[in-house]
Write an enzyme that holds these catalytic residues in place. Structure first.
Site, PDB file in Angstrom:
ATOM      1  N   ARG A  99      36.184  22.407  49.480  1.00  0.00           N
ATOM      2  CA  ARG A  99      35.367  23.020  50.537  1.00  0.00           C
ATOM      3  C   ARG A  99      34.321  22.047  51.065  1.00  0.00           C
ATOM      4  O   ARG A  99      33.227  22.435  51.461  1.00  0.00           O
ATOM      5  CB  ARG A  99      34.701  24.308  50.057  1.00  0.00           C
ATOM      6  CG  ARG A  99      35.647  25.292  49.401  1.00  0.00           C
ATOM      7  CD  ARG A  99      36.858  25.641  50.264  1.00  0.00           C
ATOM      8  NE  ARG A  99      37.749  26.586  49.599  1.00  0.00           N
ATOM      9  CZ  ARG A  99      38.961  26.899  50.032  1.00  0.00           C
ATOM     10  NH1 ARG A  99      39.459  26.322  51.121  1.00  0.00           N
ATOM     11  NH2 ARG A  99      39.694  27.778  49.394  1.00  0.00           N
ATOM     12  N   LYS A 122      31.711  28.071  35.209  1.00  0.00           N
ATOM     13  CA  LYS A 122      32.532  29.071  35.893  1.00  0.00           C
ATOM     14  C   LYS A 122      33.575  29.527  34.881  1.00  0.00           C
ATOM     15  O   LYS A 122      34.401  28.726  34.436  1.00  0.00           O
ATOM     16  CB  LYS A 122      33.198  28.474  37.125  1.00  0.00           C
ATOM     17  CG  LYS A 122      34.161  29.420  37.839  1.00  0.00           C
ATOM     18  CD  LYS A 122      34.775  28.748  39.062  1.00  0.00           C
ATOM     19  CE  LYS A 122      35.754  29.667  39.776  1.00  0.00           C
ATOM     20  NZ  LYS A 122      36.320  29.054  41.004  1.00  0.00           N
ATOM     21  N   GLU A 131      39.122  33.134  38.984  1.00  0.00           N
ATOM     22  CA  GLU A 131      40.120  32.343  39.695  1.00  0.00           C
ATOM     23  C   GLU A 131      40.936  31.465  38.741  1.00  0.00           C
ATOM     24  O   GLU A 131      41.245  30.311  39.038  1.00  0.00           O
ATOM     25  CB  GLU A 131      39.462  31.493  40.789  1.00  0.00           C
ATOM     26  CG  GLU A 131      38.747  32.316  41.840  1.00  0.00           C
ATOM     27  CD  GLU A 131      38.167  31.485  42.966  1.00  0.00           C
ATOM     28  OE1 GLU A 131      38.286  31.898  44.128  1.00  0.00           O
ATOM     29  OE2 GLU A 131      37.573  30.430  42.677  1.00  0.00           O
ATOM     30  N   ARG A 185      27.801  31.372  35.870  1.00  0.00           N
ATOM     31  CA  ARG A 185      28.075  31.978  37.166  1.00  0.00           C
ATOM     32  C   ARG A 185      28.589  33.411  37.027  1.00  0.00           C
ATOM     33  O   ARG A 185      29.411  33.709  36.156  1.00  0.00           O
ATOM     34  CB  ARG A 185      29.100  31.145  37.956  1.00  0.00           C
ATOM     35  CG  ARG A 185      28.594  29.784  38.353  1.00  0.00           C
ATOM     36  CD  ARG A 185      29.661  28.996  39.085  1.00  0.00           C
ATOM     37  NE  ARG A 185      29.646  29.222  40.519  1.00  0.00           N
ATOM     38  CZ  ARG A 185      30.708  29.533  41.253  1.00  0.00           C
ATOM     39  NH1 ARG A 185      31.881  29.723  40.681  1.00  0.00           N
ATOM     40  NH2 ARG A 185      30.618  29.687  42.547  1.00  0.00           N
ATOM     41  N   ARG A 233      36.757  44.638  45.122  1.00  0.00           N
ATOM     42  CA  ARG A 233      36.342  43.347  44.588  1.00  0.00           C
ATOM     43  C   ARG A 233      34.827  43.195  44.600  1.00  0.00           C
ATOM     44  O   ARG A 233      34.248  42.546  43.716  1.00  0.00           O
ATOM     45  CB  ARG A 233      36.993  42.229  45.397  1.00  0.00           C
ATOM     46  CG  ARG A 233      36.496  40.837  45.033  1.00  0.00           C
ATOM     47  CD  ARG A 233      37.182  39.779  45.865  1.00  0.00           C
ATOM     48  NE  ARG A 233      36.436  38.535  45.857  1.00  0.00           N
ATOM     49  CZ  ARG A 233      36.737  37.469  46.587  1.00  0.00           C
ATOM     50  NH1 ARG A 233      37.784  37.496  47.381  1.00  0.00           N
ATOM     51  NH2 ARG A 233      36.008  36.364  46.536  1.00  0.00           N
ATOM     52  N   LYS A 267      25.948  34.681  43.397  1.00  0.00           N
ATOM     53  CA  LYS A 267      26.097  34.380  44.823  1.00  0.00           C
ATOM     54  C   LYS A 267      25.243  35.334  45.658  1.00  0.00           C
ATOM     55  O   LYS A 267      24.963  36.460  45.253  1.00  0.00           O
ATOM     56  CB  LYS A 267      27.556  34.482  45.248  1.00  0.00           C
ATOM     57  CG  LYS A 267      28.432  33.364  44.703  1.00  0.00           C
ATOM     58  CD  LYS A 267      29.829  33.394  45.299  1.00  0.00           C
ATOM     59  CE  LYS A 267      30.674  32.251  44.780  1.00  0.00           C
ATOM     60  NZ  LYS A 267      32.006  32.176  45.420  1.00  0.00           N
ATOM     61  N   ASP A 311      32.065  36.489  48.776  1.00  0.00           N
ATOM     62  CA  ASP A 311      32.240  35.041  48.682  1.00  0.00           C
ATOM     63  C   ASP A 311      31.715  34.309  49.904  1.00  0.00           C
ATOM     64  O   ASP A 311      32.499  33.827  50.725  1.00  0.00           O
ATOM     65  CB  ASP A 311      33.719  34.706  48.476  1.00  0.00           C
ATOM     66  CG  ASP A 311      33.958  33.236  48.158  1.00  0.00           C
ATOM     67  OD1 ASP A 311      33.010  32.557  47.746  1.00  0.00           O
ATOM     68  OD2 ASP A 311      35.096  32.772  48.317  1.00  0.00           O
ATOM     69  N   GLU A 341      22.697  31.594  44.279  1.00  0.00           N
ATOM     70  CA  GLU A 341      23.669  30.586  44.690  1.00  0.00           C
ATOM     71  C   GLU A 341      24.020  30.805  46.154  1.00  0.00           C
ATOM     72  O   GLU A 341      24.598  31.830  46.519  1.00  0.00           O
ATOM     73  CB  GLU A 341      24.939  30.652  43.837  1.00  0.00           C
ATOM     74  CG  GLU A 341      25.976  29.595  44.220  1.00  0.00           C
ATOM     75  CD  GLU A 341      27.221  29.624  43.338  1.00  0.00           C
ATOM     76  OE1 GLU A 341      28.312  29.273  43.855  1.00  0.00           O
ATOM     77  OE2 GLU A 341      27.117  29.995  42.156  1.00  0.00           O
ATOM     78  N   GLU A 382      32.252  26.785  54.414  1.00  0.00           N
ATOM     79  CA  GLU A 382      33.631  27.164  54.138  1.00  0.00           C
ATOM     80  C   GLU A 382      34.126  28.252  55.084  1.00  0.00           C
ATOM     81  O   GLU A 382      35.295  28.261  55.476  1.00  0.00           O
ATOM     82  CB  GLU A 382      33.736  27.640  52.688  1.00  0.00           C
ATOM     83  CG  GLU A 382      35.109  28.094  52.264  1.00  0.00           C
ATOM     84  CD  GLU A 382      35.140  28.544  50.809  1.00  0.00           C
ATOM     85  OE1 GLU A 382      36.202  29.028  50.370  1.00  0.00           O
ATOM     86  OE2 GLU A 382      34.108  28.409  50.106  1.00  0.00           O
TER      87      GLU A 382
END
Length: 679
Positions: free
Chosen positions: A146, A265, A269, A302, A314, A338, A343, A365, A371
């Site tokens: 990114r 992290k 993912e 995170r 989500r 975040k 996201d 964050e 992105e």
């Protein structure tokens, strides 16, 4: 004094000096250290002779002690700047409790000089956030995930032997805006980053950054004990695993005595984590925290836990997993959250975890790299986005803001911090374009002082970057303040989000519905059908509103009291739903798409008007980028409207032009090798 913009390829960022026109400043230094020498050199080359004399000295220096300047409340990094008498003469005194504080004061003095401000009225400044960090999503092969400004700044192949002078310039730029930490590798970490050769490479960077008050941190791969240590498990409750991490931390601190700690992290993912072993995030974080605690290190864990564990919504997942762990983290752990629950979308409501974990320090964050806001080519000044989130009211206590939660004031936490995913690469202008530099700058300034306004930051950045010609400053500031809202308008107005194409996140893809997991598909987020559009997060839907404080939840549960900018984030509404003012949802949606395109056109005209005043290099590149943005804003608008019209079968309002192509044309577009997307 007006300083005209001169030929510039963008390398100097906001550190353009004016001393060449007015001579060299007289700077007197009390004491000696690498940091004090840097501060003095910066002022001598950056200030004109009419700015001095300047004295740099700690508050406890014998020559300064008689002034009884109290710097106790400024911590180790704050500064005091005043006009006073030292040694029988009038001087500008830059003082602090530490040399790093003096360095920050020197950069503040330069900032005021470059913006034409009264240098004698800067005053006293302490940092509100203890940790002010850049997170580099840089891979060891040089690819920046990114990232849209070329390869990684770190040349891991030639480190530790070759210490590129650009590493020094990176440290200067960060110190000038108050950043004091950098995570040098991607959160999708490789275990090899923790091996002896790479520790030595990181130590070389730490040596360069140290005089500027910047610590290095590493993203740690949770499965490293298995991959590097030959253990059969990475279970944080296993004593052998804890012992491996303690030994690894000891090894790192022998090479880097002021190493900051780990960013992790986990279970997101596909990344490994404690939940692979039936353990909690707190178990994992606390095990690592115990390893670095003897050295004064911290762990930033995170809360981006994006996995297929909450199919309902989500946006609820991080709260669901972390809220029950409040108070269970070690004292040297921050949970890094975040700004929004999905996201880094162009607009998201503030994350419901802010205010929901009072016994746990939470670290903000943000994403500085764009992105989802047009990569490097779209002008999108993120100061208003950062400000919008930091100023949001949590509803937990009267007047409590997200900033108050994150800086520790709300619950009295000693640890506090703000992280930004860096937009820096090896491009000559660092960030892929001049205006992208403003987002790096704005992040640093707000991490130091979240009470600053995005407009004030835009003005001081414009003056330092292009010269303080008032026409330039006013025009550039106007462009910047409109830019982020324009991107929201042409990509996802009224609370729509996650409408981008697959993988590379470049361009529109609201029709995508064939990806393996539901929450990977844009259709999951907008839920458009013949009857309406939007994600119902009230009690009749996912009830995500219940994750907010009761007063905020009540407001968001009713479409009539939900801010219009977040309407479709929280509500699925008919296309003909009547909005305040009488227009229908469909009409307002189209109006906002059109407004976004029109705003970009206006920015192009504003920039064109500055051609005689801006150096050719930066003017031409920005003009080319604005042309790309204008074309792609229309693409986003046309593709999105073509898709919505295929669903709702409604005509466009009078005066709104039809899409240039049919829907099939937009769906057929492909973009292999888009930047920032590791292949």
């Amino acid at each position: 004094m007006t300083v005209p913009a001169q030929a510039d390829d963008g390398y100097r960022l906001w550190l353009r000096n004016i001393a060449a026109q007015t001579g060299t400043a007289q700077v007197e230094v009390h004491g000696d250290s690498a940091t004090l020498r840097i501060a003095a050199d910066e002022l001598r080359t950056g200030l004109g002779a009419n700015a001095g004399p300047v004295v740099l000295a700690r508050a406890n220096d014998p020559s300064i002690a008689a002034l009884r300047i109290d710097v106790a409340g400024l911590g180790t990094e704050g500064y005091d700047i005043r006009t006073t008498q030292v040694g029988g003469r009038s001087v500008i005194l830059v003082t602090a409790g530490s040399d790093i504080g003096i360095l920050h004061g020197a950069y503040a003095l330069l900032r005021h000089a470059r913006t034409g401000s009264d240098m004698a009225r800067i005053g006293v400044r302490g940092a509100r956030f203890g940790l002010r960090m850049l997170n580099h999503w840089d891979n060891l092969d040089g690819v920046v995930e990114r990232g849209y400004a070329g390869q990684s700044l770190w040349d891991w192949w030639t480190l530790p032997d070759v210490r590129d002078p650009r590493y020094v310039d990176y440290a200067r730029a960060n110190a000038a805006i108050g950043i004091n930490g950098t995570v040098v590798n991607n959160v999708n970490a490789k275990a090899i980053s923790l091996t002896a050769p790479y520790i030595a490479k990181t130590a070389a960077l730490a040596d360069v950054f140290r005089p500027y008050g910047i610590k290095v941190y590493l993203s740690a791969r949770f499965s490293a004990p298995v991959e590097l240590g030959g253990l059969k498990t990475a279970d944080p409750r296993d004593p052998a695993v804890a012992a491996w991490w303690k030994a690894k931390a000891d090894e790192i601190y022998r090479a880097i005595p002021d190493f900051g700690g780990f960013l992790v992290k986990a279970n997101s993912e596909g990344q490994p984590g404690p939940r692979d072993y039936g353990a909690s995030h707190a178990d994992g974080a606390n095990m690592l925290a115990a390893a670095v605690a003897p050295h004064g290190g911290i762990v930033m864990w995170r809360a981006f836990v994006y996995a297929d564990t909450d199919p309902e919504d989500r946006a609820k997942q991080a709260y669901t997993e972390f809220r029950p762990l409040d108070g269970k983290f070690a004292d040297n752990v921050l949970v890094q959250v975040k700004n929004g629950a999905i996201d880094f979308q162009p607009r998201e409501p503030f994350h419901p975890l802010f205010g929901a974990m009072p016994r746990t320090p939470l670290m903000m964050e943000f994403q500085i790299t764009k992105e989802y806001l047009g990569f490097a080519t779209h002008l999108a000044y993120l100061g208003p986005l950062f400000e919008e989130v930091l100023d949001a009211r949590t509803g937990v206590r009267a007047g409590e803001t997200v900033a108050a939660v994150v800086d520790g004031r709300a619950q009295g936490h000693a640890l506090s911090g703000m992280a930004g995913v860096a937009n820096i690469g090896r491009d000559r202008d660092w960030s892929g374009g001049t205006f992208n530099q403003a987002n790096w700058y704005a992040f640093g300034r707000l991490a130091w002082d979240p009470t600053l306004s995005s407009e004030a930051i835009a003005r001081e950045w414009a003056a330092q970057t292009f010269g303080n010609d008032p026409v330039i400053v006013e025009t550039v500031t106007r462009m910047m303040l409109r830019s982020r809202e324009a991107v929201v308008d042409y990509t996802g107005p009224l609370g729509l989000a996650h409408l981008m194409a697959t993988g590379h996140h470049y361009g529109p893809g609201p029709w995508v519905d064939d990806l393996q997991r539901p929450e990977w598909n844009p259709v999951y987020y907008h839920r458009a059908d013949r009857n309406g559009i939007g994600f119902d997060r009230t009690r009749t839907g996912s009830n995500a509103v219940a994750q907010y404080a009761p007063g905020v939840a009540r407001k968001l549960a009713d479409p009539k009291t939900t801010p219009l900018e977040q309407l479709l984030w929280f509500h699925h509404l008919p296309w003909d739903y009547r909005l305040p003012g009488g227009s229908t949802l469909w009409v307002e949606l189209v109006r906002r798409y059109d407004r976004g395109v029109a705003t970009v056109d206006a920015m192009r005209r504003d920039w064109a008007s500055l051609k005689p005043r801006i150096d050719e290099e930066r003017w031409t590149k920005t003009d080319s980028f604005l042309a790309i943005q204008a074309r792609e804003a229309r693409w986003w608008r046309d593709a999105s409207l073509a898709y919505w019209m295929s669903i709702n079968r409604l005509p466009l309002p009078a005066g709104s032009p039809p899409p240039e192509h049919d829907l099939a044309w937009y769906k057929a577009q492909r973009f292999p090798f888009a930047p920032g997307n590791p292949q």
